[in-house]
Write a protein that holds these residues in place. Structure first.
Motif, PDB file in Angstrom:
ATOM      1  N   ALA A 534     -46.494  53.487  29.084  1.00  0.00           N
ATOM      2  CA  ALA A 534     -45.628  53.051  27.991  1.00  0.00           C
ATOM      3  C   ALA A 534     -44.227  52.731  28.499  1.00  0.00           C
ATOM      4  O   ALA A 534     -43.626  51.713  28.118  1.00  0.00           O
ATOM      5  CB  ALA A 534     -45.563  54.137  26.918  1.00  0.00           C
ATOM      6  N   TYR A 535     -43.690  53.575  29.391  1.00  0.00           N
ATOM      7  CA  TYR A 535     -42.368  53.307  29.947  1.00  0.00           C
ATOM      8  C   TYR A 535     -42.367  52.021  30.776  1.00  0.00           C
ATOM      9  O   TYR A 535     -41.374  51.274  30.772  1.00  0.00           O
ATOM     10  CB  TYR A 535     -41.915  54.473  30.823  1.00  0.00           C
ATOM     11  N   ALA A 536     -43.471  51.756  31.478  1.00  0.00           N
ATOM     12  CA  ALA A 536     -43.542  50.541  32.296  1.00  0.00           C
ATOM     13  C   ALA A 536     -43.464  49.293  31.418  1.00  0.00           C
ATOM     14  O   ALA A 536     -42.836  48.294  31.791  1.00  0.00           O
ATOM     15  CB  ALA A 536     -44.835  50.542  33.118  1.00  0.00           C
ATOM     16  N   GLU A 537     -44.103  49.340  30.228  1.00  0.00           N
ATOM     17  CA  GLU A 537     -44.016  48.216  29.292  1.00  0.00           C
ATOM     18  C   GLU A 537     -42.572  47.995  28.857  1.00  0.00           C
ATOM     19  O   GLU A 537     -42.123  46.862  28.666  1.00  0.00           O
ATOM     20  CB  GLU A 537     -44.897  48.486  28.077  1.00  0.00           C
ATOM     21  N   VAL A 538     -41.844  49.090  28.719  1.00  0.00           N
ATOM     22  CA  VAL A 538     -40.449  48.991  28.284  1.00  0.00           C
ATOM     23  C   VAL A 538     -39.578  48.402  29.391  1.00  0.00           C
ATOM     24  O   VAL A 538     -38.788  47.480  29.166  1.00  0.00           O
ATOM     25  CB  VAL A 538     -39.919  50.368  27.846  1.00  0.00           C
ATOM     26  N   THR A 539     -39.708  48.938  30.585  1.00  0.00           N
ATOM     27  CA  THR A 539     -38.842  48.499  31.682  1.00  0.00           C
ATOM     28  C   THR A 539     -39.134  47.063  32.119  1.00  0.00           C
ATOM     29  O   THR A 539     -38.268  46.414  32.698  1.00  0.00           O
ATOM     30  CB  THR A 539     -39.001  49.445  32.881  1.00  0.00           C
ATOM     31  N   GLU A 543     -35.104  43.757  27.362  1.00  0.00           N
ATOM     32  CA  GLU A 543     -34.453  44.612  26.375  1.00  0.00           C
ATOM     33  C   GLU A 543     -34.548  46.088  26.747  1.00  0.00           C
ATOM     34  O   GLU A 543     -33.939  46.925  26.096  1.00  0.00           O
ATOM     35  CB  GLU A 543     -35.113  44.403  25.001  1.00  0.00           C
ATOM     36  N   GLY A 544     -35.360  46.392  27.771  1.00  0.00           N
ATOM     37  CA  GLY A 544     -35.585  47.787  28.121  1.00  0.00           C
ATOM     38  C   GLY A 544     -34.671  48.322  29.197  1.00  0.00           C
ATOM     39  O   GLY A 544     -34.946  49.392  29.774  1.00  0.00           O
ATOM     40  N   ARG A 545     -33.588  47.618  29.512  1.00  0.00           N
ATOM     41  CA  ARG A 545     -32.640  48.104  30.523  1.00  0.00           C
ATOM     42  C   ARG A 545     -31.762  49.170  29.897  1.00  0.00           C
ATOM     43  O   ARG A 545     -30.602  48.945  29.544  1.00  0.00           O
ATOM     44  CB  ARG A 545     -31.786  46.946  31.049  1.00  0.00           C
ATOM     45  N   ASP A 546     -32.342  50.348  29.751  1.00  0.00           N
ATOM     46  CA  ASP A 546     -31.659  51.457  29.102  1.00  0.00           C
ATOM     47  C   ASP A 546     -31.727  52.657  30.031  1.00  0.00           C
ATOM     48  O   ASP A 546     -32.799  52.996  30.550  1.00  0.00           O
ATOM     49  CB  ASP A 546     -32.326  51.774  27.761  1.00  0.00           C
ATOM     50  N   THR A 551     -34.283  57.506  32.827  1.00  0.00           N
ATOM     51  CA  THR A 551     -34.171  58.949  32.973  1.00  0.00           C
ATOM     52  C   THR A 551     -35.478  59.632  32.561  1.00  0.00           C
ATOM     53  O   THR A 551     -35.944  60.572  33.224  1.00  0.00           O
ATOM     54  CB  THR A 551     -33.010  59.482  32.122  1.00  0.00           C
ATOM     55  N   ALA A 552     -36.091  59.130  31.466  1.00  0.00           N
ATOM     56  CA  ALA A 552     -37.366  59.694  31.029  1.00  0.00           C
ATOM     57  C   ALA A 552     -38.464  59.434  32.057  1.00  0.00           C
ATOM     58  O   ALA A 552     -39.323  60.296  32.295  1.00  0.00           O
ATOM     59  CB  ALA A 552     -37.757  59.095  29.679  1.00  0.00           C
ATOM     60  N   VAL A 553     -38.427  58.258  32.680  1.00  0.00           N
ATOM     61  CA  VAL A 553     -39.398  57.964  33.733  1.00  0.00           C
ATOM     62  C   VAL A 553     -39.227  58.946  34.895  1.00  0.00           C
ATOM     63  O   VAL A 553     -40.196  59.495  35.437  1.00  0.00           O
ATOM     64  CB  VAL A 553     -39.251  56.517  34.216  1.00  0.00           C
ATOM     65  N   GLY A 554     -37.962  59.183  35.274  1.00  0.00           N
ATOM     66  CA  GLY A 554     -37.695  60.121  36.357  1.00  0.00           C
ATOM     67  C   GLY A 554     -38.173  61.519  36.032  1.00  0.00           C
ATOM     68  O   GLY A 554     -38.745  62.218  36.887  1.00  0.00           O
ATOM     69  N   SER A 569     -36.062  56.217  40.223  1.00  0.00           N
ATOM     70  CA  SER A 569     -35.896  55.916  38.795  1.00  0.00           C
ATOM     71  C   SER A 569     -34.547  56.403  38.278  1.00  0.00           C
ATOM     72  O   SER A 569     -33.884  55.714  37.483  1.00  0.00           O
ATOM     73  CB  SER A 569     -37.029  56.562  37.995  1.00  0.00           C
ATOM     74  N   LEU A 570     -34.123  57.580  38.729  1.00  0.00           N
ATOM     75  CA  LEU A 570     -32.858  58.120  38.248  1.00  0.00           C
ATOM     76  C   LEU A 570     -31.676  57.328  38.790  1.00  0.00           C
ATOM     77  O   LEU A 570     -30.637  57.214  38.123  1.00  0.00           O
ATOM     78  CB  LEU A 570     -32.750  59.594  38.624  1.00  0.00           C
ATOM     79  N   HIS A 571     -31.821  56.778  40.002  1.00  0.00           N
ATOM     80  CA  HIS A 571     -30.773  55.892  40.479  1.00  0.00           C
ATOM     81  C   HIS A 571     -30.698  54.610  39.663  1.00  0.00           C
ATOM     82  O   HIS A 571     -29.612  54.047  39.459  1.00  0.00           O
ATOM     83  CB  HIS A 571     -30.995  55.567  41.972  1.00  0.00           C
ATOM     84  N   GLU A 572     -31.844  54.137  39.172  1.00  0.00           N
ATOM     85  CA  GLU A 572     -31.833  52.990  38.257  1.00  0.00           C
ATOM     86  C   GLU A 572     -31.061  53.343  36.987  1.00  0.00           C
ATOM     87  O   GLU A 572     -30.281  52.538  36.471  1.00  0.00           O
ATOM     88  CB  GLU A 572     -33.268  52.596  37.906  1.00  0.00           C
ATOM     89  N   ALA A 573     -31.266  54.560  36.488  1.00  0.00           N
ATOM     90  CA  ALA A 573     -30.556  54.986  35.288  1.00  0.00           C
ATOM     91  C   ALA A 573     -29.055  55.050  35.525  1.00  0.00           C
ATOM     92  O   ALA A 573     -28.257  54.605  34.696  1.00  0.00           O
ATOM     93  CB  ALA A 573     -31.085  56.347  34.828  1.00  0.00           C
ATOM     94  N   LEU A 574     -28.654  55.597  36.668  1.00  0.00           N
ATOM     95  CA  LEU A 574     -27.227  55.712  36.967  1.00  0.00           C
ATOM     96  C   LEU A 574     -26.598  54.355  37.274  1.00  0.00           C
ATOM     97  O   LEU A 574     -25.393  54.164  37.078  1.00  0.00           O
ATOM     98  CB  LEU A 574     -27.015  56.673  38.134  1.00  0.00           C
ATOM     99  N   ALA A 575     -27.390  53.412  37.737  1.00  0.00           N
ATOM    100  CA  ALA A 575     -26.853  52.066  37.948  1.00  0.00           C
ATOM    101  C   ALA A 575     -26.495  51.414  36.621  1.00  0.00           C
ATOM    102  O   ALA A 575     -25.555  50.622  36.532  1.00  0.00           O
ATOM    103  CB  ALA A 575     -27.882  51.213  38.697  1.00  0.00           C
TER     104      ALA A 575
END
Length: 692
Positions: A534-539, A543-546, A551-554, A569-575
């Protein structure tokens, strides 16, 4: 209408002479001049056709004097009240001309002075309409009476059908004429039921107004004004609308010279296009197809608008915008299409076109509420909330029953996080529009943001009782179940919302948040593989650049024992959000876990057989990467402030979430203007301290 008493019948010439002699007077009725009467009636009608009302009043006054009919012996009025060159009801005709010129008080006093109200149902209808135009609602109700003629519901259809049969069987003309007068009287009784509904609506007695409107259409199915009030103001739920449609007597519309049932089927299909677009879309499409192919109504504005409303409920804004523009090209100032048109422009963020429309409407129609609705939508789209609120308020004051203005007014408070004021405005909309689920839905969303789960559950269930097929409503209910720890039910609701969105071919971008919520629910159920899907569909969506999603993926990857994947994944979130303290905290955990494991800087990959395979990143300087990661962690932790979560615990909604593209719902019915404050639609849940 029962026959008038003998005292109101037209006396014969002999009777008139006898009466005059007994009174000892020499007065006699002035003999009529048929040729002059015909000449004046023709002149009067010609003036009316040219909208020369002063001339029509001048000639009509002379014609009434020429006929010389004393008031005490006025002829019996029939119910055919339209101006007619051969119609002797010159007094009533003159009152109609005064009404057409906007002189409502003069027309009403004319009817009262000549004692026409007590003689004719049509005159009573016109007198009440004059009082309503003057905002004298209590007086109008006194003229109309507060009792509805419910006995006419069963007799109206039989009299109409029986009349047509008698004409076919050769009934004498006099009997046929009496039945036509009776049928006309029934129509005016239905029209007076409609006026009662208007009076009750002005007095905010919407339950009484609803019953009056329904009875008006049940008595006379051609009383479209009453039917339009029911549909436009959403006074009935979708189920009630379809049930009411089936109860109407369309069979009584058949006339001579046409195939049996053709008129009834035609009118029923026209009415079908006005019903809720969430219920029975198959029947709606079928009716639209027949009206388009058989009756050549493909270019009709009302039919195009109905199709546009259906597209709007499906979040297909560009297609809906194209149909709205098609209507406006033919009729630039068709005000019925503008609420929907403005909502589409807002959703697509077409600010320049909104600017041009607002100026054009303000220059040409400053007295129309939809003009200031357009101005308010422009300011709302440009982010000027205070200005938008002022113009939404102006539109609602010009027409207190204008639904789009109330919805826009409430959205301005929601945009600024003023939940109490937003709840008050949405409550007003819910009181005005009892048959639509949207105000109840918005109220539930506001209480969710205030973490009032019990109240949110109540409002959302009220909305669900009205409409069970709105994907956004199902998403919000899923969030409520998530809060209440009913995770399996939440998964079912999120899944159902996505299925319905696919069925109606809605824009997938509008439901990114729903898919993210589904991932959260799967993660809480420890169904980690489905959560990552489900997270992969979002990312994958733009519109899923959140940061919350990454963070939930991580977190999910940490729970699967894949710390290196979690670090990425968490580095993607912090970016995306460098100040996100939750992502920073999880990154620290992932680094510690990865450093203490034997799979340092390795990715765990699950094969199709379920086996976990470790893959090394051999081309990376491990020591250098570790130093870089820890350095970045230290700087982010220093700037991120204190560690915190989201108020309300896990699954709580964001404080700034507002109605989005998914809240569009059935916009035709209310024509409401929604705001897309958050790029992804629906309630989106975040991580909290409990996940740390």
């Amino acid at each position: 209408m029962p026959p008038l008493s003998a005292s109101l019948q037209v006396p014969s010439a002999a009777d008139d002479t006898i009466t005059t002699r007994k009174r000892g007077t020499s007065s006699a009725r002035v003999p009529s001049n048929p040729k002059m009467e015909e000449f004046l009636k023709s002149w009067r009608q010609d003036a009316l056709n040219k909208h020369q009302y002063d001339a029509a009043i001048f000639i009509g006054d002379k014609l009434m004097a020429l006929t010389g009919t004393p008031l005490h012996s006025a002829p019996r009025f029939t119910e055919a009240c339209l101006p007619n060159p051969g119609d002797p009801k010159d007094a009533f005709w003159l009152a109609q001309v005064h009404f057409s010129t906007g002189h409502y008080n003069r027309a009403q006093s004319f009817l009262t002075r000549n004692d026409l109200v007590s003689r004719s149902t049509s005159c009573r209808y016109l007198a009440a309409l004059c009082l309503i135009k003057q905002s004298k609602y209590e007086e109008a109700l006194n003229v109309l009476g507060d009792k509805n003629p419910t006995h006419l519901v069963s007799s109206s259809s039989s009299s109409t059908i029986g009349g047509s049969r008698r004409r076919a069987a050769g009934v004498p003309p006099r009997a046929s004429k009496d039945r036509e007068e009776q049928g006309s009287n029934v129509k005016f009784e239905a029209a007076m039921c409609y006026l009662r509904g208007l009076v009750y609506a002005k007095q905010n007695a919407f339950d009484k107004a609803k019953e009056c409107y329904k009875l008006a259409v049940l008595i006379d199915v051609k009383c479209f004004e009453a039917f339009d009030q029911l549909m436009k103001n959403s006074l009935m739920s979708p189920d009630e609308e379809w049930s009411f449609l089936e109860s109407l007597d369309f069979e009584g519309l058949s006339t001579d010279g046409e195939e049996p049932g053709q008129q009834s089927e035609f009118v029923k299909m026209l009415y079908t296009t006005r019903l809720s677009k969430y219920k029975n879309p198959i029947y709606f499409n079928k009716a639209t197809e027949i009206l388009t192919d058989t009756y050549n109504l493909s270019q009709n504005a009302d039919l195009i608008l109905s199709r546009a409303e259906l597209l709007f409920t499906q979040c297909r804004f560009k297609e809906c915008l194209g149909l709205c523009e098609k209507v406006i090209e033919d009729d630039k100032y068709n005000f019925s299409v503008y609420p929907l048109y403005l909502a589409c422009l807002h959703e697509i963020n077409m600010r320049n076109k909104l600017f041009l429309i607002s100026h054009d409407m303000a220059d040409n129609y400053p007295e129309e509420p939809v003009t200031w609705l357009a101005v308010g939508v422009y300011y709302l789209t440009t982010g000027k909330i205070a200005e938008a609120r002022r113009f939404f308020s102006k539109a609602s004051m010009m027409d207190p029953h204008f639904g789009p203005a109330w919805i826009g007014f409430a959205h301005t408070f929601a945009a600024e996080g003023e939940h109490d004021q937003a709840i008050s405005a949405y409550s007003t909309a819910a009181r005005l529009f009892q048959g639509t689920h949207l105000p109840q839905l918005f109220l539930g969303m506001q209480h969710l943001q205030l973490n009032n789960i019990t109240l949110a559950d109540e409002y959302l269930n009220n909305a669900f009782s009205l409409c069970k097929s709105d994907p956004l409503l199902l998403n919000e209910l899923g969030v409520v179940f998530y809060h209440k720890e009913h995770l399996k039910e939440a998964v079912q609701l999120f899944t159902k919302a996505l299925e319905i969105a696919d069925e109606i071919e809605s824009d997938p971008k509008a439901w990114v948040a729903t898919r993210a919520n589904l991932g959260h629910a799967y993660r809480r159920l420890e169904m980690f593989d489905k959560a990552l899907e489900a997270y992969a569909e979002v990312t994958r969506s733009s519109e899923g650049r959140d940061s919350g999603v990454y963070t939930a993926v991580g977190l999910t990857q940490l729970q699967l024992g894949r710390p290196w994947d979690a670090i990425v994944s968490l580095h993607e979130a912090l970016a995306i959000s460098p100040q996100d303290p939750i992502a920073t905290e999880f990154l620290e955990k992932a680094l510690i876990e990865n450093a203490s494991s034997e799979t340092l800087f390795q990715s765990a990959v699950r094969t199709q057989d379920g086996e976990i395979v470790i893959q090394d990143d051999e081309d990376v300087d491990f020591a250098l990467r570790e130093r870089m990661l820890r350095s970045k962690l230290k700087s982010k932790a220093a700037s991120g402030g204190p560690r915190y979560g989201v108020d309300g615990g896990e699954g709580s909604s964001r404080g700034g979430r507002r109605p989005t593209a998914g809240t569009v719902g059935e916009r035709r019915r209310l024509g409401d203007v929604t705001s897309n404050y958050q790029e992804v639609g629906g309630e989106n849940m975040e991580l909290s301290d409990e996940d740390l």
